[in-house]
Design an enzyme around this catalytic site. Structure first.
Site, PDB file in Angstrom:
ATOM      1  N   GLN A 385       0.845  -1.190   0.000  1.00  0.00           N
ATOM      2  CA  GLN A 385       0.000   0.000   0.000  1.00  0.00           C
ATOM      3  C   GLN A 385       0.881   1.240   0.000  1.00  0.00           C
ATOM      4  OE1 GLN A 385      -2.352   1.668   3.467  1.00  0.00           O
ATOM      5  NE2 GLN A 385      -4.067   0.880   2.252  1.00  0.00           N
ATOM      6  N   CYS A 416      -6.526   7.528   4.477  1.00  0.00           N
ATOM      7  CA  CYS A 416      -5.808   7.687   5.745  1.00  0.00           C
ATOM      8  C   CYS A 416      -6.240   8.979   6.434  1.00  0.00           C
ATOM      9  CB  CYS A 416      -4.303   7.701   5.500  1.00  0.00           C
ATOM     10  SG  CYS A 416      -3.335   7.929   7.012  1.00  0.00           S
ATOM     11  N   ASN A 518     -15.128  -2.621   4.832  1.00  0.00           N
ATOM     12  CA  ASN A 518     -14.193  -2.617   5.953  1.00  0.00           C
ATOM     13  C   ASN A 518     -14.811  -1.836   7.116  1.00  0.00           C
ATOM     14  OD1 ASN A 518     -11.325  -0.707   6.790  1.00  0.00           O
ATOM     15  ND2 ASN A 518     -11.731  -2.764   7.511  1.00  0.00           N
ATOM     16  N   ASP A 520     -15.292  -2.742  11.704  1.00  0.00           N
ATOM     17  CA  ASP A 520     -15.942  -3.346  12.877  1.00  0.00           C
ATOM     18  C   ASP A 520     -16.202  -4.848  12.764  1.00  0.00           C
ATOM     19  OD1 ASP A 520     -15.979  -0.786  13.898  1.00  0.00           O
ATOM     20  OD2 ASP A 520     -18.041  -0.388  13.300  1.00  0.00           O
TER      21      ASP A 520
END
Length: 678
Positions: A385, A416, A518, A520
């Site tokens: 990444q 991010c 994506n 939890d």
């Protein structure tokens, strides 16, 4: 408030929690632990340091030092007898070092033996490998080495198991900015993103330096021609300029990016000279005329083979990866290192990805950043990444990684939330600039045949989701996969992930674009719920759930709640230590590096509450664990949120901490639901 008053308050809170029903606790985002296991929180000073005099506040609070002071301490440490020269440690011969008196490290072998810490329990992690331990006398398990066996070669050990290391020759050329990127620059020029004002590539023709071309980061040759290092895609060392052969037209380097192909017409000069081709195709003779190759105007123009004019691989027909139903371990900063990924592979992960690396640092040849790209042989489906703010830096980084590393896909981080990344225009800041997102994805996907994947959040500001309006475009721009974290940048990790919005995006995505969700996922029931809730979703990425309990991959594959014992959890930590020593080394430095990263991991694992202690199953990721007793002393120790107890666990596996040891967790994210969210 004195200590006795604090104790009374905490005891009252614990009593109040014990009187609440499991449903009331869940509503307050507190883990509903069975009453017989609950206990009052241990009394600690306000700075959260254990009362044990062995661990003083300085053990956990790191003193800030100036760069000059740190440099002076490093020099003093190098002169210490404990910092033995590696060559002497390997051979046991004080005359083995080729630098002799000029060596920066100690050559006093007897003083080193007198001051060396005691060996650790267990056997050397390198004894089972081919050859001997590469650390020799410096190994903390040297007592288990076979007598009379010379030290091995560290590079040989790592070559057999780890790849994607940065070649020293390439690193030096990156430092001097002497590497050219013909594919990236040609694509950027085609997109109108590269001009004289935008180009950051320095030329050295005026200096009369030789032409340097590197192949796969292993060799460099010097001729008197172009004067730059060129990323060469045909895996051959090139000397002076030559005409391209059938197999290396794509990777042939030129002084300038290849010009755009013109549509041939009756007004063209070629028509007047009888060389017209009616615009039907580009013949082999045209490709071999000169060093300046023809660049197509669009991806659909360049479809003919260089040799016989037959159809060749279309730029969109890349090596695709089917992520459906695969268990994907998310790229995790700091803790998602190579040893941790190996542990997750042992526990059932299918896809792994390296930690996020900044493009500018990679292009500058920073060794610490390149270390994030390393890959173990056990990682059979592996990606890296990267994060960058501009199309030119991302495109050149993608080309460099394509040549120097063996990866299956390249992921571009556009989600991010960290301030230092966002303030530079990278990460989730790109969500506010869709045109720059487009330029980055188009530039990156147009120069490699590996899949380009993108990771995003729902939006920048809470309540202003925008990925659904971009999802169709992301596929058209050239991305093969998009992963959506169901939170905005503003949320960070607070509140719950918005899976309904992820489903909405997955249904809007074109068929060729795989969508991953994506956020939890902490049990196999969470996984099943999201997979059945939206069939259009290819798979789910697991991030913090794997940090807290890496055996979640086993639970998903076996479709069960694993009531793992403390002994089994300790065995997982032992596997991590073994992998860490193999990766960072079995000398003192390697041991302490392994300890540091294990402590970072333990700052997450204490949040796990064993299944057998729960009133409500399964535990949710946003629930806060209360203080409780485990079913044995080790389980109680693992449940502690005290850094002193994490250090005790590390000492069980890596021996006593050295004098002056300090540790403070790097990440203090909003892991749980805030009070105002219920």
């Amino acid at each position: 408030m004195d200590g006795s008053s604090v104790a009374l308050v905490e005891e009252a809170k614990a009593t109040e929690r014990a009187e609440k029903t499991p449903g009331e606790l869940v509503a307050k985002a507190i883990v509903p632990v069975k009453r017989e296991f609950l206990r009052p929180p241990p009394l600690r000073p306000c700075n959260d340091v254990a009362s044990d005099s062995k661990y003083t506040p300085s053990t956990f609070v790191k003193e800030k030092k100036s760069k000059r002071q740190l440099k002076r301490e490093r020099r003093q440490e190098q002169k210490s007898a404990l910092n033995i020269c590696s060559e002497i440690a390997k051979t046991g011969n004080v005359n083995a070092c080729p630098y002799n008196e000029k060596c920066r490290f100690s050559h006093d072998l007897e003083a080193y033996k007198a001051q060396k810490p005691d060996d650790l329990e267990g056997s050397c992690p390198f004894t089972s490998a081919e050859g001997a331990c590469p650390y020799g006398l410096a190994c903390r398990f040297s007592g288990t080495h076979k007598d009379g066996v010379a030290a091995g070669n560290l590079n040989l050990h790592k070559k057999n198991s780890e790849i994607n290391g940065l070649n020293k020759d390439v690193q030096k050329l990156l430092w001097k900015n002497k590497i050219r990127f013909p594919k990236a620059d040609a694509k950027l020029k085609l997109l109108g993103l590269l001009g004289k004002a935008n180009s950051k590539i320095k030329t050295f023709e005026d200096k009369g330096e030789g032409d340097l071309k590197v192949s796969n980061g292993t060799h460099a040759t010097n001729d008197n021609s172009c004067g730059e290092l060129v990323i060469d895609s045909d895996n051959k060392v090139e000397g002076s300029p030559k005409m391209p052969e059938e197999d290396d037209v794509e990777g042939f380097a030129t002084d300038e990016p290849r010009p755009t192909k013109k549509i041939k017409s009756a007004t063209n000069e070629e028509c007047c000279t009888g060389n017209a081709d009616n615009g039907a195709s580009v013949q082999e003779k045209d490709l071999g005329k000169s060093c300046a190759q023809i660049e197509p105007e669009s991806a659909t123009d360049n479809i003919f083979s260089e040799s016989d004019g037959s159809l060749k691989l279309h730029p969109r027909e890349k090596k695709l990866i089917d992520f459906r139903e695969k268990l994907y371990l998310a790229p995790l900063t700091t803790v998602g290192n190579l040893p941790f990924r190996r542990v997750c592979k042992m526990l059932g992960a299918d896809v792994t990805c390296g930690e996020m690396a900044m493009c500018t640092n990679l292009l500058q040849g920073q060794a610490s950043e390149w270390a994030l790209l390393r890959r173990h042989s056990a990682e059979d489906l592996f990606g890296v990444q990267i994060c960058g703010a501009y199309p030119d830096t991302v495109a050149r980084t993608v080309e460099l990684i394509d040549q120097e590393c063996e990866v299956d896909f390249i992921d571009i981080n556009m989600g991010c939330p960290i301030d230092i990344v966002v303030n530079k225009g990278a990460g989730s800041a790109l969500l506010t600039k869709p045109m720059r997102m487009k330029n980055i994805i188009e530039a990156a996907s147009g120069i490699v045949d590996k899949p380009i994947t993108v990771k995003v959040r729902t939006g920048f500001l809470e309540g202003r989701n925008r990925v659904d309006s971009l999802i169709a475009d992301i596929g058209q721009w050239g991305a093969n996969v998009v992963t959506i974290h169901g939170r905005s940048r503003q949320q960070r990790y607070s509140k719950l992930a918005d899976w309904e919005y992820i489903y909405q995006c997955a249904r809007k995505a074109p068929e060729a674009l795989q969508v991953l969700g994506n956020g939890d996922i902490f049990s196999y029931l969470d996984w099943n719920k999201h997979k059945s809730g939206c069939p259009e979703l290819s798979t789910c990425m697991i991030a913090r759930g794997a940090l807290v309990k890496p055996w979640i991959f086993t639970e998903i594959k076996e479709q069960r709640h694993w009531d793992i014992s403390s002994g089994e959890r300790l065995n997982i930590l032992k596997d991590y230590v073994r992998c860490g020593l193999e990766h960072w080394g079995s000398d003192t430095k390697g041991v302490e590096t392994t300890r540091h990263f294990m402590l970072e991991w333990l700052s997450y694992t204490y949040r796990y509450v064993p299944v057998g202690l729960l009133d409500v199953i399964p535990q949710q990721l946003n629930w806060r664990p209360p203080s409780y007793f485990g079913r044995d002393d080790l389980e109680t120790l693992m449940a502690s949120d005290s850094a002193a107890d994490w250090i005790r666990i590390s000492e069980m596996l890596l021996g006593k901490v050295p004098p002056g040891f300090t540790f403070a967790p790097k990440h203090k994210s909003n892991a749980y639901d805030r009070a105002e969210n219920g």
